[in-house]
Design a protein around this motif. Structure first.
Motif, short mmCIF file in Angstrom:
data_model
loop_
_atom_site.label_atom_id
_atom_site.label_comp_id
_atom_site.label_asym_id
_atom_site.label_seq_id
_atom_site.Cartn_x
_atom_site.Cartn_y
_atom_site.Cartn_z
N GLN A 76 35.04 75.76 16.39
CA GLN A 76 34.17 76.94 16.41
C GLN A 76 34.58 77.88 17.53
N GLU A 136 35.92 68.67 6.16
CA GLU A 136 34.81 67.76 5.92
C GLU A 136 35.22 66.47 5.24
N GLU A 137 36.36 66.46 4.54
CA GLU A 137 36.80 65.24 3.86
C GLU A 137 38.32 65.14 3.95
N THR A 183 43.45 62.10 7.13
CA THR A 183 43.58 63.55 7.06
C THR A 183 44.84 63.93 7.83
N GLN A 233 36.54 74.17 9.42
CA GLN A 233 35.99 72.82 9.31
C GLN A 233 36.77 72.04 8.26
N ASN A 261 35.86 70.01 13.39
CA ASN A 261 34.97 71.17 13.47
C ASN A 261 35.43 72.04 14.65
N GLY A 306 33.47 63.71 14.72
CA GLY A 306 32.13 63.73 15.28
C GLY A 306 32.04 63.61 16.78
N THR A 360 35.35 69.50 17.87
CA THR A 360 34.94 68.11 17.68
C THR A 360 35.86 67.47 16.64
N MET A 419 32.04 64.71 9.39
CA MET A 419 32.92 65.85 9.67
C MET A 419 34.18 65.38 10.39
N ILE A 420 35.33 65.68 9.82
CA ILE A 420 36.59 65.23 10.43
C ILE A 420 37.02 66.17 11.55
#
Length: 293
Positions: free
Chosen positions: A6, A26-27, A179, A24, A4, A63, A60, A1-2
């Motif tokens: 929340q 993710e890639e 990213t 999120q 996240n 990670g 995050t 996960m690049i």
């Protein structure tokens, strides 16, 4: 996960600037952050990079909690040129980053040449034009080949040639696995480089896929609209009829299928218009009230 994020909430005194932001990544991709001034774009970037405290939520990056000092070596943030020191040269800025990031000194010269500022790298920043400062900021942001790059208005002040060069640099970095989150008011450039758009409105995010925005929408003008209406109804084709033309999306129906159906039924086509929604049109839809002001 690049990335996240929340339930991110950020207030200035009693004004809620970010309202329960959740998303999120993710890639690797290039994400555009678009919205009027004051919509919270820079605030969200500062929260992501741990430059601003926030009241609620969790962030995050790669990670790790965004407060983890080791992220210093893996992420980068291009802010506005107020972070530059006028009495130092561009080379001074790059050399300092090489030292802080524990990079070989030659990287400074290499990156200066890569972004096109090698001819004035040894001049004091106070003599730089706005475009030259943007080049330096970009060089500083990509010097450590970060996995995540945040850029706040990087195209501001660039001439068309420099803007195109910057776009190619960012797309090259993405191709190598970075990213990129880019805040910009240049919607034409956004359409050319991004995968996803986050429109920020009233402290919230509205996510849009650029593939969706770039789907063609056709308007076809015909000689006999009543006849065309009957044909489309009979064949159950997903079109919207207007007085003298009809509209459909490439996502629902192939243009050639429509042309063939009309030709087979002797309905003459007078004119075809091909339009895409694009970032600008979607922006106008979302921020109509602001544009009126």
């Amino acid at each position: 996960m690049i990335i996240n994020v929340q339930g991110l909430k950020k207030s200035y005194k009693k004004q809620l600037v970010l309202k329960n932001i959740t998303f999120q990544v993710e890639e690797p991709q290039i994400i555009a952050l678009i919205g009027p001034n004051g919509s919270g774009k820079t605030t969200m970037m500062n929260c992501l990079m741990n430059l601003l405290p926030f009241q609620e939520g969790e962030i995050t990056i790669l990670g790790k909690k965004n407060t983890d000092p080791s992220l210093f070596y893996e992420v980068s943030y291009l802010q506005d040129n107020r972070v530059l020191y006028g009495d130092l040269t561009g080379a001074d800025h790059l050399n300092f980053i090489c030292h802080a990031q524990k990079l070989p000194a030659r990287k400074a010269k290499e990156i200066a040449a890569y972004v096109g500022m090698d001819k004035y790298a040894k001049k004091r920043v106070r003599s730089y034009s706005l475009g030259m400062k943007q080049h330096l900021l970009l060089a500083m942001a990509i010097l450590n080949e970060p996995k995540l790059i945040l850029l706040d208005e990087p195209i501001n002040g660039l001439d068309p040639t420099s803007a195109i060069h910057m776009r190619h640099i960012l797309m090259d970095l993405h191709a190598k696995g970075s990213t990129i989150i880019i805040s910009s008011h240049n919607l034409e450039e956004i359409d050319k480089m991004t995968n996803t758009i986050y429109f920020m409105k009233d402290g919230e995010i509205l996510e849009e896929s650029l593939e969706k925005l770039n789907i063609a929408h056709y308007s076809i003008y015909v000689s006999n609209s009543e006849r065309a209406r009957d044909i489309f109804t009979t064949n159950k084709l997903p079109v919207t009829m207007e007085a003298d033309h009809f509209i459909f999306s490439e996502a629902d129906l192939a243009l050639q299928q429509v042309i063939d159906t009309l030709n087979e039924n002797d309905v003459k086509i007078r004119h075809i218009e091909n339009k895409k929604i694009g970032a600008e049109k979607r922006y106008m839809e979302l921020f109509e009230s602001e544009l009126r002001k």
